[in-house]
Structure formats: C-alpha cells, structure tokens
Scaffold this motif. Structure first.
Motif, PDB file in Angstrom:
ATOM      1  N   ASN A   1       0.854  -1.182   0.000  1.00 30.48           N
ATOM      2  CA  ASN A   1       0.000   0.000   0.000  1.00 30.48           C
ATOM      3  C   ASN A   1       0.895   1.239   0.000  1.00 30.48           C
ATOM      4  O   ASN A   1       1.960   1.253   0.623  1.00 30.48           O
TER       5      ASN A   1
ATOM      6  N   SER B   1      -7.908   5.787  -2.813  1.00 30.76           N
ATOM      7  CA  SER B   1      -8.552   4.614  -3.404  1.00 30.76           C
ATOM      8  C   SER B   1      -7.452   3.676  -3.918  1.00 30.76           C
ATOM      9  O   SER B   1      -6.671   3.178  -3.127  1.00 30.76           O
ATOM     10  N   HIS B   2      -7.329   3.481  -5.225  1.00 34.46           N
ATOM     11  CA  HIS B   2      -6.319   2.548  -5.754  1.00 34.46           C
ATOM     12  C   HIS B   2      -5.847   3.016  -7.123  1.00 34.46           C
ATOM     13  O   HIS B   2      -6.539   3.790  -7.806  1.00 34.46           O
TER      14      HIS B   2
ATOM     15  N   TRP C   1      -4.404   1.793  -2.243  1.00 35.02           N
ATOM     16  CA  TRP C   1      -4.397   0.417  -1.758  1.00 35.02           C
ATOM     17  C   TRP C   1      -3.934  -0.541  -2.861  1.00 35.02           C
ATOM     18  O   TRP C   1      -4.234  -0.342  -4.037  1.00 35.02           O
TER      19      TRP C   1
ATOM     20  N   GLU D   1      -6.734  -3.596  -5.634  1.00 39.06           N
ATOM     21  CA  GLU D   1      -8.176  -3.535  -5.400  1.00 39.06           C
ATOM     22  C   GLU D   1      -8.929  -4.370  -6.429  1.00 39.06           C
ATOM     23  O   GLU D   1      -9.908  -5.033  -6.113  1.00 39.06           O
TER      24      GLU D   1
ATOM     25  N   MET E   1      -8.840  -6.357  -3.491  1.00 41.59           N
ATOM     26  CA  MET E   1      -8.776  -5.626  -2.220  1.00 41.59           C
ATOM     27  C   MET E   1      -7.779  -6.255  -1.245  1.00 41.59           C
ATOM     28  O   MET E   1      -7.972  -6.266  -0.038  1.00 41.59           O
TER      29      MET E   1
ATOM     30  N   SER F   1      -5.908  -3.558   1.296  1.00 49.42           N
ATOM     31  CA  SER F   1      -6.739  -3.063   2.394  1.00 49.42           C
ATOM     32  C   SER F   1      -7.106  -4.189   3.353  1.00 49.42           C
ATOM     33  O   SER F   1      -7.220  -3.973   4.567  1.00 49.42           O
TER      34      SER F   1
ATOM     35  N   GLU G   1     -13.227   7.558   0.894  1.00 46.90           N
ATOM     36  CA  GLU G   1     -12.856   7.083  -0.436  1.00 46.90           C
ATOM     37  C   GLU G   1     -13.778   7.684  -1.493  1.00 46.90           C
ATOM     38  O   GLU G   1     -14.960   7.338  -1.559  1.00 46.90           O
TER      39      GLU G   1
ATOM     40  N   ASP H   1     -12.338  -0.824  -1.364  1.00 45.28           N
ATOM     41  CA  ASP H   1     -11.466  -0.967  -0.203  1.00 45.28           C
ATOM     42  C   ASP H   1     -12.107  -0.423   1.064  1.00 45.28           C
ATOM     43  O   ASP H   1     -11.793  -0.885   2.170  1.00 45.28           O
TER      44      ASP H   1
ATOM     45  N   HIS I   1     -13.270  -2.849   3.787  1.00 43.75           N
ATOM     46  CA  HIS I   1     -12.334  -3.368   4.768  1.00 43.75           C
ATOM     47  C   HIS I   1     -11.972  -2.325   5.823  1.00 43.75           C
ATOM     48  O   HIS I   1     -11.817  -2.648   7.000  1.00 43.75           O
ATOM     49  N   LEU I   2     -11.823  -1.066   5.409  1.00 45.83           N
ATOM     50  CA  LEU I   2     -11.471  -0.022   6.375  1.00 45.83           C
ATOM     51  C   LEU I   2     -12.596   0.200   7.372  1.00 45.83           C
ATOM     52  O   LEU I   2     -12.338   0.545   8.541  1.00 45.83           O
TER      53      LEU I   2
ATOM     54  N   THR J   1     -15.481   5.217   8.453  1.00 43.76           N
ATOM     55  CA  THR J   1     -15.237   5.165   7.009  1.00 43.76           C
ATOM     56  C   THR J   1     -16.460   5.651   6.247  1.00 43.76           C
ATOM     57  O   THR J   1     -17.595   5.454   6.682  1.00 43.76           O
TER      58      THR J   1
END
Length: 414
Positions: free
Chosen positions: A65, A84-85, A127, A130, A139, A142, A193, A362, A365-366, A372
């Motif tokens: 990450n 984000s990714h 991340w 993803e 993902m 994350s 995000e 992601d 997961h956070l 979040t």
C-alpha cells in the motif's frame, strides 16, 4: 470552528488524471495498469513526485500500500486517510480508483497552496490490488491493513504466469528502497474514499454527489471440476468423465435458481478455464469463478450454500472442489462522515443522494477498523471496467471539492 471555504483546481486535477491514464494507455482510450506491474511502479513514481513537490512524505507497508503524508499541526492526533487505488482491469478506464487517489492528492495540494494545515496528518493512500484482475481476490492491500487476510496468505497467490504476489511485492519494494515502512492497522480518525459510481442511479436522477451508506455483501468462489481426458471419437458416453459437461449442468442450475432469486441478486460466472482445451479431447478439468452479491446478508448466505450444494450434486461422475475466496457481508458506513458529505454538497448547491454501493471497494475493509465513508460521482451510462468509462470534468471537480470540505470538517480539530 467553521472550516474555510476552499475549492480545488479542477484543471490541475483533470490534467493529472489524464497524465496517469497515459501509463498503461490502450488504443481505444482505456488503461491496462494491473496490480504490482511495471506500470503500477511507474504510476507510483508519478504520484510520489507530485506529493513530494508539496512536502508530502511517501511510505509503504509490507502489502504494497502507498501512503503520502501531509503533516498536520498535532503529531499526537490520529490521521485522516483518503484515497482509493491505482491498479486497473486489463481493459479498464481512466477514473476507477485513480479519481479517488488524485482527488485526495488534490485536496492536499489545495490545503498546501492555501497555507492551511489541518490539526491531523492527512494521508493520501493507494491500496494494493483492489481490482483482483491479476491476483485474486481483490482488495488485498486493504484486507492486509485491516487484519482481515494474512500477509502469508496474500504472498502465496500467483497470477496466470505463475508469478506470486510475494515476488511482485519484492520487486515493488526494491524499486523504492528509500521510502519508510508503516505497520499494518495503524489507527486513524477517518477514511474517506471518493469513487465513480459504476452504476446509473446518479446519472438517472440528475445527481452529482452520492453519499454512500454502505456496500452490499459479496461472496466469490473458485470451483474446480476434475474429470478425465479421452479421445473425442472413441470414448462412449457412459465411460466419459467430461468436466465441461459437469460445468454445463452446474452453470445452468445456478443461473436458473440462484441467478433469479430476486431483482437485487447479482450472480455472475465470469471466468472459465477448460483443460486441455483441445478440439478433439474430452475436457479433463474446468476451473470457473462465481461472483455473488446481494444487500441482504441472509439471502446471500442461503444462496452461497445453494451454490455449494449444486456443485456437489451435479459434478459426478467428476469430482469437484469449491473454494470461497471472499465472504464479505453487507456493511454500513459512518453516518457522521456521511452528514459532513451531505452538508458540503448542500452548501455548494450540488444535488446529493444517499445510496448503497453495489460494487465492492477498499472502504469495506477499512470500515471494519475505523470510521469510514465514500463519495460517489456519476460515470456515463454507469459504465466501468471498460475502456469507454467516462466521468465529466465538472463532476470530478465537484467530488474533489466535497472531499476537501469533508476533510476540513474532520481535520480542523484533533
């Protein structure tokens, strides 16, 4: 304290999106920049360079990450995370993932140029993996950060060429030997995000900002059917162990039963590999994927059991192995952050709509480890994971402005 009203530089943000899209650019206008490839390493160099130009410090972790930190005034305060990714599908678009990372970077640059420091550190994050296109499941980064998947599990996964995540991570880290390492799961005050919607609800309602209330549940399977090779012209039907015939029975059952449970179910067999894949040889093995989604956890759980039962019932005379890769329940996002997003949209005169995300992100997961939320902007006709994916420049700017307001509201006091 009321946060000041700032606005991002939409032209700068758009220019960076287009520059990033040049890494892995495809002839039809899309992007192929899959996880932990040379393209993603090049993307890291570009984004790190933009961050370093405004005093942001880059770091990574054992899962690959990327973190870029803009220091706040209180080192003891928990940081804000936003992003984000950077990876894409093999024929992906310019905005999926990239918008979230660069909107967060643009928010940081706007604060820097205004000479305004938040009380909290602002960490822009990208991340790892993803999309899950090169390495499954998606993902991964994350999930490792949130403690939902072990690094050992992650490193052993291989792509179609036999390259493991571990080997690819080692290559990535070797390319950036001078940046610091962060631990998994460091505490944070909030994660936001931004993302394109990847559906049509915002477009169809004339709405610019989606206040994402949560993400519907998702279960993915890898199913392997093992039969026996044989000559297509000589082995009689009763003696065949045809893996493709077993697959056909299973697929038909699943589409007719699980795929029609109700209008909210999303059932997909998206990948099928038959071996030896020769015209005159009875298939000895079929490996296929199942992607199952539903906002109701009880419905999704029952459908998952039905998938496993159908595979066991209809595979004979072949044998079958059913592996669950992802089993993620529907989740809710933080209502307080959602209220900040709504307040920003209202203050800026942007139509906003609460909605549930049908796609995974992601942020799922956070949300398991800290407050979040997500901000959606429209994408044309809901198209994503395709080369003609598109977001209007005005919507990109609007989403970044709302992110900036939200970060100000969350970060002005420790």
């Amino acid at each position: 304290m009321t946060p000041p009203r700032l606005s991002v530089d939409g032209d700068r943000l758009w220019g960076r999106l287009m520059a990033l899209a040049g890494i892995g650019a495809l002839p039809a206008g899309g992007v192929d920049r899959q996880a932990l490839t040379a393209g993603e390493i090049e993307a890291w160099r570009l984004v790190i360079g933009w961050g370093r130009a405004i005093g942001m410090t880059p770091a990574t972790d054992a899962a690959g990450n990327l973190f870029l930190t803009l220091p706040g005034t209180d080192p003891a305060a928990l940081p804000l995370l936003a992003g984000s990714h950077l990876d894409t599908q093999p024929t992906g678009g310019k905005f999926d993932g990239a918008f979230g990372v660069l909107a967060a970077l643009e928010a940081a640059e706007t604060l820097h140029r205004a000479g305004l420091r938040l009380a909290r550190d602002l960490i822009v994050v990208a991340w790892m993996n993803e999309e899950g296109s090169r390495f499954a499941p998606g993902m991964m980064g994350s999930a490792a950060f949130a403690g939902l998947r072990s690094l050992g599990q992650t490193r052993t996964v291989a792509d179609a060429a036999g390259i493991t995540v571990g080997a690819a991570l080692d290559t990535l880290h070797a390319a950036f030997p001078d940046i610091a390492r962060k631990p998994f799961g460091f505490p944070f005050a909030a994660f936001v995000e931004p993302h394109i919607e990847q559906a049509r609800e915002l477009q169809d309602t004339g709405t610019v900002i989606g206040i994402v209330t949560g993400i519907q549940g998702k279960t993915t399977f890898r199913v392997r059917i093992d039969g026996a090779e044989g000559h297509a012209g000589t082995v009689p039907p009763a003696a065949r162990r045809d893996a493709l015939a077993s697959f056909a029975r299973i697929a038909a059952r699943l589409h007719d039963s699980v795929g029609t449970i109700d209008d909210a179910v999303r059932f997909t067999i998206g990948r099928i590999v038959a071996e030896p894949n020769a015209p005159s040889v009875i298939p000895a093995r079929v490996v296929f994927s199942v992607d199952l989604r539903h906002p109701g956890n009880a419905v999704r759980d029952a459908a998952g059991l039905a998938i496993e039962a159908a595979c066991r019932e209809l595979a004979p005379p072949c044998t079958v192995t059913v592996e669950r890769l992802v089993d993620a329940p529907s989740n809710d996002f933080d209502p307080g952050i959602g209220a900040s997003i709504a307040a920003s949209a209202q203050a800026r005169g942007l139509p906003a709509l609460p909605l549930l995300s049908a796609a995974g992100h992601d942020a799922r997961h956070l949300a398991a480890v800290g407050p979040t939320a997500m901000i959606f902007i429209p994408c044309r006709d809901g198209v994503s994971h395709a080369e003609h994916e598109w977001a209007e420049p005005s919507h990109v700017t609007a989403g970044a402005d709302v992110l900036l307001d939200t970060l100000l509201a969350l970060g002005m006091t420790p």
